[in-house]
Design an enzyme around this catalytic site. Sequence first.
Site, short mmCIF file in Angstrom:
data_model
loop_
_atom_site.label_atom_id
_atom_site.label_comp_id
_atom_site.label_asym_id
_atom_site.label_seq_id
_atom_site.Cartn_x
_atom_site.Cartn_y
_atom_site.Cartn_z
N HIS A 134 0.81 -1.24 0.00
CA HIS A 134 0.00 0.00 0.00
C HIS A 134 0.84 1.28 0.00
O HIS A 134 0.27 2.36 -0.07
CB HIS A 134 -0.94 0.04 1.21
N ASP A 170 -3.16 -10.80 -1.70
CA ASP A 170 -3.62 -10.25 -0.43
C ASP A 170 -5.13 -9.94 -0.56
O ASP A 170 -5.61 -9.66 -1.65
CB ASP A 170 -2.84 -8.95 -0.18
N HIS A 172 -6.55 -7.39 0.36
CA HIS A 172 -6.69 -5.97 0.01
C HIS A 172 -6.05 -5.69 -1.36
O HIS A 172 -5.03 -6.29 -1.69
CB HIS A 172 -6.02 -5.10 1.08
N ASP A 259 -4.62 -12.81 4.29
CA ASP A 259 -5.78 -12.30 5.05
C ASP A 259 -7.11 -12.60 4.35
O ASP A 259 -8.13 -12.00 4.68
CB ASP A 259 -5.62 -10.80 5.34
#
Length: 384
Positions: A134, A170, A172, A259
Amino acid sequence: MRPACYFVHSEAYKQYKFNDEHPFNQKRLDLTLDLMQKYELIKPNQFVEPRYATTEELELIHDPNYIEAVKKCGESEKLPIIAASYGLGTEDTPAFPGMHEATSLIVGGTLRAAELVMSGECDHAVNLAGGLHHGFRGRASGFCVYNDCSVVIAYLRKHYDAKVLYIDTDAHHGDGVQWAFYDDPHVLTVSFHETGKYLFPGTGKIFERGDGQGFGYSINVPFEPFTEDESWLDVYEQVLSEAARGFKPDVIVTQNGCDSHFLDPLTHLSCSMEIYRQIPKLAHRLAHELCDGRLIATGGGGYDIWRVVPRAWTLLWAELSDQGFSDNPAIPSEWIDRWQADSPVQLPPFMFEAEDVLPDIPRRPEITSKNKLYIEKALLHAPK
Ligand SMILES: [Zn+2]
Ligand SMILES: [Zn+2]
Protein backbone atom coordinates in the site's frame (compact mmCIF):
# COMPACT_ATOMS: atom_id res chain seq x y z
CA MET A 1 24.61 -28.31 -4.46
CA ARG A 2 23.12 -24.82 -4.33
CA PRO A 3 19.68 -24.56 -2.74
CA ALA A 4 16.89 -23.81 -5.23
CA CYS A 5 15.32 -21.41 -2.77
CA TYR A 6 16.67 -18.89 -0.23
CA PHE A 7 15.01 -17.35 2.82
CA VAL A 8 15.90 -13.72 3.48
CA HIS A 9 15.45 -13.02 7.16
CA SER A 10 16.69 -10.95 10.10
CA GLU A 11 15.79 -10.65 13.75
CA ALA A 12 15.85 -6.88 13.13
CA TYR A 13 12.69 -7.19 11.01
CA LYS A 14 10.79 -7.02 14.29
CA GLN A 15 11.79 -3.37 14.60
CA TYR A 16 9.04 -2.66 12.05
CA LYS A 17 6.55 -2.23 14.85
CA PHE A 18 3.87 0.45 15.23
CA ASN A 19 2.67 -0.24 18.79
CA ASP A 20 1.41 -3.08 20.99
CA GLU A 21 -2.25 -2.63 20.00
CA HIS A 22 -1.65 -2.50 16.26
CA PRO A 23 -2.92 -5.47 14.17
CA PHE A 24 0.33 -5.59 12.13
CA ASN A 25 2.42 -7.83 14.35
CA GLN A 26 5.82 -9.18 13.31
CA LYS A 27 5.67 -11.90 15.94
CA ARG A 28 4.12 -13.80 13.05
CA LEU A 29 7.61 -14.10 11.52
CA ASP A 30 8.86 -15.94 14.63
CA LEU A 31 5.82 -18.21 14.66
CA THR A 32 6.25 -19.01 10.95
CA LEU A 33 9.97 -19.65 11.02
CA ASP A 34 9.57 -21.87 14.07
CA LEU A 35 6.85 -23.89 12.34
CA MET A 36 9.05 -24.30 9.24
CA GLN A 37 11.87 -25.48 11.49
CA LYS A 38 9.70 -27.89 13.47
CA TYR A 39 8.66 -29.46 10.16
CA GLU A 40 12.37 -29.54 9.22
CA LEU A 41 11.73 -27.66 5.98
CA ILE A 42 14.68 -25.25 6.09
CA LYS A 43 18.42 -25.79 6.26
CA PRO A 44 21.05 -23.40 7.67
CA ASN A 45 22.52 -22.75 4.20
CA GLN A 46 19.18 -21.39 3.00
CA PHE A 47 19.21 -18.31 5.28
CA VAL A 48 20.37 -14.99 3.86
CA GLU A 49 20.65 -11.69 5.75
CA PRO A 50 18.91 -8.67 4.23
CA ARG A 51 20.76 -5.43 3.51
CA TYR A 52 19.52 -1.85 3.82
CA ALA A 53 17.98 -0.25 0.75
CA THR A 54 19.89 2.93 -0.10
CA THR A 55 18.15 6.30 -0.35
CA GLU A 56 18.83 6.21 -4.09
CA GLU A 57 17.02 2.87 -4.34
CA LEU A 58 14.06 4.14 -2.32
CA GLU A 59 13.91 7.12 -4.68
CA LEU A 60 13.25 4.78 -7.60
CA ILE A 61 9.68 4.94 -6.28
CA HIS A 62 9.46 7.38 -3.38
CA ASP A 63 9.52 11.17 -3.35
CA PRO A 64 12.69 12.53 -1.66
CA ASN A 65 10.54 14.83 0.51
CA TYR A 66 8.54 11.87 1.72
CA ILE A 67 11.72 9.94 2.60
CA GLU A 68 12.90 12.98 4.58
CA ALA A 69 9.57 13.09 6.41
CA VAL A 70 9.83 9.38 7.32
CA LYS A 71 13.35 9.97 8.67
CA LYS A 72 12.16 12.94 10.75
CA CYS A 73 9.19 11.03 12.16
CA GLY A 74 11.46 8.21 13.25
CA GLU A 75 13.93 10.54 14.95
CA SER A 76 11.70 12.92 16.88
CA GLU A 77 9.89 12.39 20.15
CA LYS A 78 7.00 14.55 19.02
CA LEU A 79 5.26 14.06 15.70
CA PRO A 80 6.52 16.71 13.25
CA ILE A 81 3.79 18.99 11.79
CA ILE A 82 4.56 17.77 8.25
CA ALA A 83 3.73 14.14 9.19
CA ALA A 84 0.00 14.31 8.45
CA SER A 85 0.47 15.45 4.85
CA TYR A 86 2.51 12.29 4.21
CA GLY A 87 0.03 9.89 5.78
CA LEU A 88 2.34 9.36 8.76
CA GLY A 89 1.24 9.27 12.38
CA THR A 90 -2.28 8.17 11.49
CA GLU A 91 -4.21 5.45 13.30
CA ASP A 92 -3.37 3.00 10.47
CA THR A 93 0.28 3.94 10.06
CA PRO A 94 1.55 5.50 13.33
CA ALA A 95 5.08 6.89 13.52
CA PHE A 96 7.62 4.85 15.51
CA PRO A 97 11.29 5.28 16.46
CA GLY A 98 13.68 4.26 13.71
CA MET A 99 10.89 3.79 11.16
CA HIS A 100 13.12 4.79 8.23
CA GLU A 101 15.81 2.23 9.10
CA ALA A 102 13.34 -0.56 9.93
CA THR A 103 11.50 -0.15 6.62
CA SER A 104 14.71 0.29 4.61
CA LEU A 105 15.85 -3.10 5.89
CA ILE A 106 12.64 -4.75 4.73
CA VAL A 107 12.94 -3.13 1.29
CA GLY A 108 16.61 -4.17 1.21
CA GLY A 109 15.54 -7.74 2.01
CA THR A 110 13.34 -7.84 -1.07
CA LEU A 111 16.17 -6.29 -3.13
CA ARG A 112 18.53 -8.95 -1.78
CA ALA A 113 16.03 -11.61 -2.87
CA ALA A 114 15.98 -10.08 -6.35
CA GLU A 115 19.79 -10.01 -6.57
CA LEU A 116 20.01 -13.69 -5.63
CA VAL A 117 17.44 -14.69 -8.22
CA MET A 118 18.72 -12.47 -11.03
CA SER A 119 22.34 -13.53 -10.55
CA GLY A 120 21.30 -17.15 -10.82
CA GLU A 121 22.42 -18.05 -7.29
CA CYS A 122 18.99 -19.59 -6.77
CA ASP A 123 15.69 -19.96 -8.63
CA HIS A 124 13.48 -18.43 -5.95
CA ALA A 125 13.94 -16.25 -2.87
CA VAL A 126 11.44 -15.44 -0.13
CA ASN A 127 11.29 -12.29 2.03
CA LEU A 128 8.30 -12.69 4.32
CA ALA A 129 8.75 -9.29 6.00
CA GLY A 130 8.13 -7.69 2.60
CA GLY A 131 4.87 -7.24 0.74
CA LEU A 132 4.15 -3.66 1.88
CA HIS A 133 1.97 -3.07 -1.15
CA HIS A 134 0.00 0.00 0.00
CA GLY A 135 2.98 2.39 0.20
CA PHE A 136 2.64 5.28 -2.30
CA ARG A 137 5.19 7.52 -3.95
CA GLY A 138 4.69 10.27 -1.41
CA ARG A 139 2.44 8.82 1.25
CA ALA A 140 2.29 6.05 3.83
CA SER A 141 -0.92 4.02 3.77
CA GLY A 142 -2.49 0.88 5.23
CA PHE A 143 0.36 -0.17 7.60
CA CYS A 144 2.94 0.38 4.82
CA VAL A 145 5.71 3.01 4.90
CA TYR A 146 7.97 2.21 1.93
CA ASN A 147 6.70 -0.12 -0.77
CA ASP A 148 9.26 -2.92 -1.19
CA CYS A 149 7.26 -4.52 -4.03
CA SER A 150 7.28 -1.31 -6.07
CA VAL A 151 10.94 -0.59 -5.32
CA VAL A 152 12.04 -4.08 -6.36
CA ILE A 153 10.05 -3.92 -9.60
CA ALA A 154 11.60 -0.51 -10.44
CA TYR A 155 15.01 -2.02 -9.60
CA LEU A 156 14.40 -4.98 -11.90
CA ARG A 157 13.37 -2.59 -14.67
CA LYS A 158 16.41 -0.35 -14.19
CA HIS A 159 19.18 -2.90 -13.74
CA TYR A 160 17.93 -5.84 -15.80
CA ASP A 161 15.44 -4.27 -18.20
CA ALA A 162 13.20 -7.15 -17.11
CA LYS A 163 9.52 -7.61 -17.89
CA VAL A 164 7.95 -8.14 -14.50
CA LEU A 165 4.76 -10.02 -13.63
CA TYR A 166 3.46 -8.94 -10.21
CA ILE A 167 0.91 -11.27 -8.58
CA ASP A 168 -0.90 -9.94 -5.50
CA THR A 169 -3.16 -12.32 -3.58
CA ASP A 170 -3.62 -10.25 -0.43
CA ALA A 171 -7.29 -9.69 0.50
CA HIS A 172 -6.69 -5.97 0.01
CA HIS A 173 -6.11 -4.44 -3.41
CA GLY A 174 -2.42 -3.99 -4.31
CA ASP A 175 -3.00 -0.29 -4.96
CA GLY A 176 0.50 1.14 -4.34
CA VAL A 177 2.08 -1.21 -6.88
CA GLN A 178 -0.69 -0.80 -9.44
CA TRP A 179 -0.51 3.01 -9.46
CA ALA A 180 3.30 3.02 -9.56
CA PHE A 181 3.30 1.14 -12.89
CA TYR A 182 -0.14 2.07 -14.24
CA ASP A 183 1.20 3.36 -17.57
CA ASP A 184 4.08 0.88 -17.95
CA PRO A 185 3.59 -2.00 -20.43
CA HIS A 186 6.69 -3.77 -19.06
CA VAL A 187 5.03 -4.46 -15.71
CA LEU A 188 1.85 -6.52 -15.55
CA THR A 189 0.14 -6.22 -12.16
CA VAL A 190 -2.53 -8.78 -11.33
CA SER A 191 -4.39 -8.33 -8.05
CA PHE A 192 -6.96 -10.73 -6.55
CA HIS A 193 -8.74 -9.17 -3.59
CA GLU A 194 -12.01 -8.68 -1.77
CA THR A 195 -14.10 -6.06 -3.56
CA GLY A 196 -13.37 -2.52 -2.45
CA LYS A 197 -17.09 -1.95 -1.89
CA TYR A 198 -16.65 -2.80 1.78
CA LEU A 199 -12.90 -3.00 2.30
CA PHE A 200 -9.83 -0.76 2.37
CA PRO A 201 -8.48 0.73 0.09
CA GLY A 202 -11.66 0.77 -2.02
CA THR A 203 -9.91 0.50 -5.40
CA GLY A 204 -9.10 -2.53 -7.59
CA LYS A 205 -12.22 -2.42 -9.75
CA ILE A 206 -12.39 -4.59 -12.81
CA PHE A 207 -12.18 -1.59 -15.15
CA GLU A 208 -8.90 -0.32 -13.71
CA ARG A 209 -6.84 -1.64 -16.60
CA GLY A 210 -3.89 0.73 -16.90
CA ASP A 211 -3.39 3.92 -18.84
CA GLY A 212 -1.74 5.04 -22.10
CA GLN A 213 0.96 2.56 -23.18
CA GLY A 214 0.15 0.58 -20.07
CA PHE A 215 -3.50 -0.02 -20.95
CA GLY A 216 -4.23 -3.72 -20.44
CA TYR A 217 -1.29 -4.18 -18.07
CA SER A 218 -3.25 -3.81 -14.83
CA ILE A 219 -5.62 -6.64 -14.05
CA ASN A 220 -8.02 -6.70 -11.12
CA VAL A 221 -10.32 -9.35 -9.74
CA PRO A 222 -12.58 -7.98 -6.99
CA PHE A 223 -14.08 -11.00 -5.19
CA GLU A 224 -17.48 -10.91 -3.52
CA PRO A 225 -17.47 -11.07 0.29
CA PHE A 226 -17.75 -14.69 1.58
CA THR A 227 -16.05 -16.13 -1.51
CA GLU A 228 -14.76 -19.63 -0.67
CA ASP A 229 -11.87 -21.76 -1.96
CA GLU A 230 -13.41 -23.34 -5.02
CA SER A 231 -14.63 -20.11 -6.55
CA TRP A 232 -11.51 -18.18 -5.51
CA LEU A 233 -9.17 -20.76 -7.05
CA ASP A 234 -11.20 -21.23 -10.22
CA VAL A 235 -10.93 -17.52 -11.02
CA TYR A 236 -7.30 -17.26 -9.87
CA GLU A 237 -6.14 -20.16 -12.00
CA GLN A 238 -7.88 -19.10 -15.20
CA VAL A 239 -7.06 -15.39 -15.02
CA LEU A 240 -3.46 -15.79 -13.93
CA SER A 241 -2.54 -18.60 -16.33
CA GLU A 242 -3.89 -16.81 -19.37
CA ALA A 243 -2.50 -13.38 -18.45
CA ALA A 244 0.95 -14.72 -17.57
CA ARG A 245 1.26 -16.75 -20.77
CA GLY A 246 0.12 -13.77 -22.83
CA PHE A 247 2.60 -11.44 -21.13
CA LYS A 248 5.67 -13.74 -21.08
CA PRO A 249 7.53 -12.21 -18.11
CA ASP A 250 11.27 -12.40 -17.41
CA VAL A 251 10.67 -12.58 -13.67
CA ILE A 252 7.74 -12.93 -11.28
CA VAL A 253 7.24 -11.01 -8.01
CA THR A 254 4.50 -12.30 -5.71
CA GLN A 255 2.81 -10.67 -2.71
CA ASN A 256 1.47 -13.39 -0.43
CA GLY A 257 -0.80 -11.63 2.04
CA CYS A 258 -2.81 -14.32 3.82
CA ASP A 259 -5.78 -12.30 5.05
CA SER A 260 -8.38 -13.97 2.78
CA HIS A 261 -8.79 -16.78 5.32
CA PHE A 262 -12.15 -17.05 7.09
CA LEU A 263 -10.47 -16.48 10.46
CA ASP A 264 -8.84 -13.19 9.45
CA PRO A 265 -10.31 -10.43 11.63
CA LEU A 266 -9.97 -7.58 9.09
CA THR A 267 -11.61 -9.01 5.96
CA HIS A 268 -14.78 -10.85 4.83
CA LEU A 269 -13.67 -13.71 2.60
CA SER A 270 -14.31 -17.36 3.50
CA CYS A 271 -11.28 -19.19 2.20
CA SER A 272 -9.49 -22.00 4.03
CA MET A 273 -5.82 -23.01 4.25
CA GLU A 274 -6.20 -24.85 0.92
CA ILE A 275 -5.80 -21.66 -1.14
CA TYR A 276 -2.37 -21.11 0.45
CA ARG A 277 -1.28 -24.48 -0.90
CA GLN A 278 -2.61 -23.70 -4.40
CA ILE A 279 -1.60 -20.02 -4.78
CA PRO A 280 2.17 -20.58 -4.77
CA LYS A 281 1.82 -23.83 -6.71
CA LEU A 282 0.56 -22.04 -9.81
CA ALA A 283 2.99 -19.11 -9.45
CA HIS A 284 5.84 -21.63 -9.07
CA ARG A 285 4.76 -23.60 -12.14
CA LEU A 286 4.45 -20.43 -14.25
CA ALA A 287 7.90 -19.26 -13.12
CA HIS A 288 9.52 -22.48 -14.38
CA GLU A 289 7.41 -22.52 -17.55
CA LEU A 290 7.90 -18.87 -18.53
CA CYS A 291 11.01 -17.39 -16.90
CA ASP A 292 13.59 -20.02 -16.02
CA GLY A 293 12.20 -20.24 -12.51
CA ARG A 294 12.90 -16.61 -11.55
CA LEU A 295 10.49 -15.84 -8.71
CA ILE A 296 10.73 -13.43 -5.78
CA ALA A 297 8.12 -13.98 -3.06
CA THR A 298 7.13 -11.50 -0.36
CA GLY A 299 4.70 -11.72 2.57
CA GLY A 300 2.00 -9.10 3.12
CA GLY A 301 -1.17 -8.87 5.24
CA GLY A 302 -2.30 -11.56 7.69
CA TYR A 303 -3.85 -10.67 11.02
CA ASP A 304 -4.66 -14.00 12.61
CA ILE A 305 -1.02 -14.44 13.53
CA TRP A 306 -1.57 -17.65 15.53
CA ARG A 307 -3.79 -19.84 13.41
CA VAL A 308 -3.39 -18.56 9.86
CA VAL A 309 -0.10 -16.82 9.05
CA PRO A 310 2.37 -19.50 10.24
CA ARG A 311 0.60 -22.23 8.33
CA ALA A 312 0.02 -20.16 5.17
CA TRP A 313 3.62 -18.99 4.89
CA THR A 314 4.99 -22.43 5.75
CA LEU A 315 2.99 -23.71 2.76
CA LEU A 316 4.52 -20.98 0.58
CA TRP A 317 8.04 -21.94 1.63
CA ALA A 318 7.32 -25.67 1.29
CA GLU A 319 6.08 -25.20 -2.27
CA LEU A 320 8.98 -23.04 -3.47
CA SER A 321 11.57 -25.30 -1.87
CA ASP A 322 10.01 -28.37 -3.54
CA GLN A 323 8.68 -29.84 -0.30
CA GLY A 324 4.97 -29.14 -0.85
CA PHE A 325 2.51 -31.18 1.23
CA SER A 326 0.20 -33.55 -0.59
CA ASP A 327 -1.35 -34.91 2.62
CA ASN A 328 -2.66 -33.13 5.72
CA PRO A 329 0.13 -33.35 8.30
CA ALA A 330 -0.43 -32.72 12.00
CA ILE A 331 1.05 -29.51 13.38
CA PRO A 332 4.20 -30.64 15.26
CA SER A 333 3.42 -30.94 18.96
CA GLU A 334 6.69 -29.15 19.84
CA TRP A 335 5.39 -26.07 18.03
CA ILE A 336 2.05 -26.18 19.83
CA ASP A 337 3.76 -26.74 23.19
CA ARG A 338 6.03 -23.77 22.65
CA TRP A 339 3.34 -21.24 21.68
CA GLN A 340 -0.03 -22.35 23.10
CA ALA A 341 0.46 -20.58 26.43
CA ASP A 342 1.05 -17.23 24.66
CA SER A 343 -1.84 -17.65 22.24
CA PRO A 344 -5.29 -16.24 23.07
CA VAL A 345 -6.85 -18.92 20.82
CA GLN A 346 -6.56 -22.68 20.48
CA LEU A 347 -3.79 -23.49 18.02
CA PRO A 348 -4.81 -25.68 15.07
CA PRO A 349 -4.06 -29.43 15.18
CA PHE A 350 -3.55 -29.91 11.43
CA MET A 351 -2.21 -28.02 8.43
CA PHE A 352 -5.59 -28.02 6.66
CA GLU A 353 -9.06 -27.60 8.11
CA ALA A 354 -11.59 -30.43 8.29
CA GLU A 355 -14.77 -29.81 6.25
CA ASP A 356 -16.90 -29.41 9.36
CA VAL A 357 -15.09 -26.35 10.69
CA LEU A 358 -15.43 -24.38 7.44
CA PRO A 359 -18.04 -21.62 7.59
CA ASP A 360 -21.47 -22.04 6.03
CA ILE A 361 -21.79 -19.73 3.08
CA PRO A 362 -25.15 -18.15 2.43
CA ARG A 363 -25.83 -17.27 -1.24
CA ARG A 364 -22.97 -19.52 -2.35
CA PRO A 365 -24.22 -20.16 -5.94
CA GLU A 366 -24.90 -16.45 -6.41
CA ILE A 367 -21.39 -15.51 -5.22
CA THR A 368 -19.81 -18.19 -7.40
CA SER A 369 -21.60 -17.12 -10.57
CA LYS A 370 -20.83 -13.45 -9.91
CA ASN A 371 -17.12 -14.26 -9.47
CA LYS A 372 -17.16 -16.39 -12.62
CA LEU A 373 -18.21 -13.41 -14.70
CA TYR A 374 -14.98 -11.69 -13.67
CA ILE A 375 -12.82 -14.21 -15.54
CA GLU A 376 -13.77 -12.95 -18.97
CA LYS A 377 -14.04 -9.34 -17.87
CA ALA A 378 -10.62 -9.30 -16.20
CA LEU A 379 -8.98 -10.80 -19.28
CA LEU A 380 -10.77 -8.56 -21.80
CA HIS A 381 -7.74 -6.35 -22.57
CA ALA A 382 -5.01 -8.54 -21.07
CA PRO A 383 -1.81 -9.13 -23.08
CA LYS A 384 -2.33 -11.96 -25.58
ZN1 LIG B 1 -4.26 -7.20 3.31
ZN1 LIG C 1 11.21 -24.26 -8.33
